[in-house]
Design an enzyme around this catalytic site. Structure first.
Site, PDB file in Angstrom:
ATOM      1  N   GLU A 144       5.321 -12.293  -4.578  1.00 24.47           N
ATOM      2  CA  GLU A 144       4.797 -11.255  -3.674  1.00 24.47           C
ATOM      3  C   GLU A 144       3.447 -11.657  -3.099  1.00 24.47           C
ATOM      4  O   GLU A 144       2.646 -12.299  -3.781  1.00 24.47           O
ATOM      5  CB  GLU A 144       4.601  -9.961  -4.456  1.00 24.47           C
ATOM      6  CG  GLU A 144       5.892  -9.274  -4.810  1.00 24.47           C
ATOM      7  CD  GLU A 144       5.920  -7.874  -4.242  1.00 24.47           C
ATOM      8  OE1 GLU A 144       5.772  -7.712  -3.017  1.00 24.47           O
ATOM      9  OE2 GLU A 144       6.068  -6.949  -5.044  1.00 24.47           O
TER      10      GLU A 144
ATOM     11  N   ASP B  94      -0.244  -3.344  -4.021  1.00 23.03           N
ATOM     12  CA  ASP B  94      -1.191  -2.286  -3.673  1.00 23.03           C
ATOM     13  C   ASP B  94      -0.906  -1.090  -4.587  1.00 23.03           C
ATOM     14  O   ASP B  94      -1.366  -1.063  -5.729  1.00 23.03           O
ATOM     15  CB  ASP B  94      -0.997  -1.975  -2.184  1.00 23.03           C
ATOM     16  CG  ASP B  94      -2.013  -1.002  -1.620  1.00 23.03           C
ATOM     17  OD1 ASP B  94      -3.057  -0.798  -2.229  1.00 23.03           O
ATOM     18  OD2 ASP B  94      -1.751  -0.444  -0.532  1.00 23.03           O
TER      19      ASP B  94
ATOM     20  N   ARG C   8      -0.893 -13.499  10.585  1.00 18.30           N
ATOM     21  CA  ARG C   8      -0.201 -14.125   9.449  1.00 18.30           C
ATOM     22  C   ARG C   8      -0.547 -15.603   9.321  1.00 18.30           C
ATOM     23  O   ARG C   8      -0.496 -16.184   8.247  1.00 18.30           O
ATOM     24  CB  ARG C   8       1.323 -14.018   9.611  1.00 18.30           C
ATOM     25  CG  ARG C   8       1.880 -12.622   9.482  1.00 18.30           C
ATOM     26  CD  ARG C   8       3.404 -12.686   9.341  1.00 18.30           C
ATOM     27  NE  ARG C   8       4.043 -11.404   9.613  1.00 18.30           N
ATOM     28  CZ  ARG C   8       4.201 -10.437   8.698  1.00 18.30           C
ATOM     29  NH1 ARG C   8       3.765 -10.601   7.489  1.00 18.30           N
ATOM     30  NH2 ARG C   8       4.810  -9.313   9.025  1.00 18.30           N
TER      31      ARG C   8
END
Ligand code: 5GP
Length: 169
Positions: free
Chosen positions: A93, A97, A159
């Protein structure tokens, strides 16, 4: 935009994470499952530092809403192709959060009866957690600011940045 974690620090941390993971799986051939899209760069760097046999697959989930905070309602966008029954699975991952996404993924994959499921996350906003979830390997614990770069986006932008930055847009 302010750099939070430099390219060099990321590279060094991934090297030691990969060694740690490799030592734990020893003679096994784990399946690494990257969660798209955010983990694609982390996954690519992690497996190249892994230096042992492993298999790769990807899945994509989405939280409803495209802004800076998800809604906690998660849906499957792309399923894995691999048969993970009786296999060691490592979910890769980008960031944890609230923990809701990882919790959904764990429950979903557990239905396929793997031998084990563990998580590796590059970034961990541990103070934002809404659900207690066991993340075995963590790259960096970070504050709750919204971050971009190194695979992470804001509205599909940023990104490609080679570092992690705080986004104040
Ligand atoms: P959780 O379900 O743990 O609350 O959220 C996990 C997902 O929310 C991550 O996979 C990522 O897509 C998104 N997310 C959470 N925090 C951030 C952040 O600071 N920046 C970006 N770009 N995405 C985030």
């Amino acid at each position: 935009m302010k750099v939070l974690i430099s390219e060099k620090r990321i590279a060094e941390r991934i090297k030691s994470l990969a060694q740690e993971v490799r030592a734990d799986y020893k003679d096994e051939v784990p399946i690494f499952i990257g969660i798209l899209k955010g983990s694609f760069i982390f996954m690519a760097d992690l497996v190249r530092e892994y230096r042992a046999e492993c298999e790769l697959d990807f899945m994509a989930v989405a939280s409803y809403g495209a802004g800076k905070s998800g809604t906690g309602v998660i849906r499957m966008v792309k399923d894995i192709g691999a048969n993970i029954r009786k296999r060691h699975v490592l979910v890769v991952e980008d960031i944890i959060d609230t923990g809701l996404t990882s919790n959904y993924i764990r429950q979903y994959l557990a239905l396929r009866q793997p031998k084990s499921i563990e998580f590796v996350a590059l970034l961990d906003k541990h103070k934002a957690r809404k659900i207690d979830i066991n993340i075995k390997y963590t790259g960096f614990k970070i504050p709750t600011n919204f971050v971009v770069g190194y695979g992470l986006d804001y509205g599909e932008r940023y990104r490609q940045l080679p570092y992690v930055a705080i986004c104040d847009d």
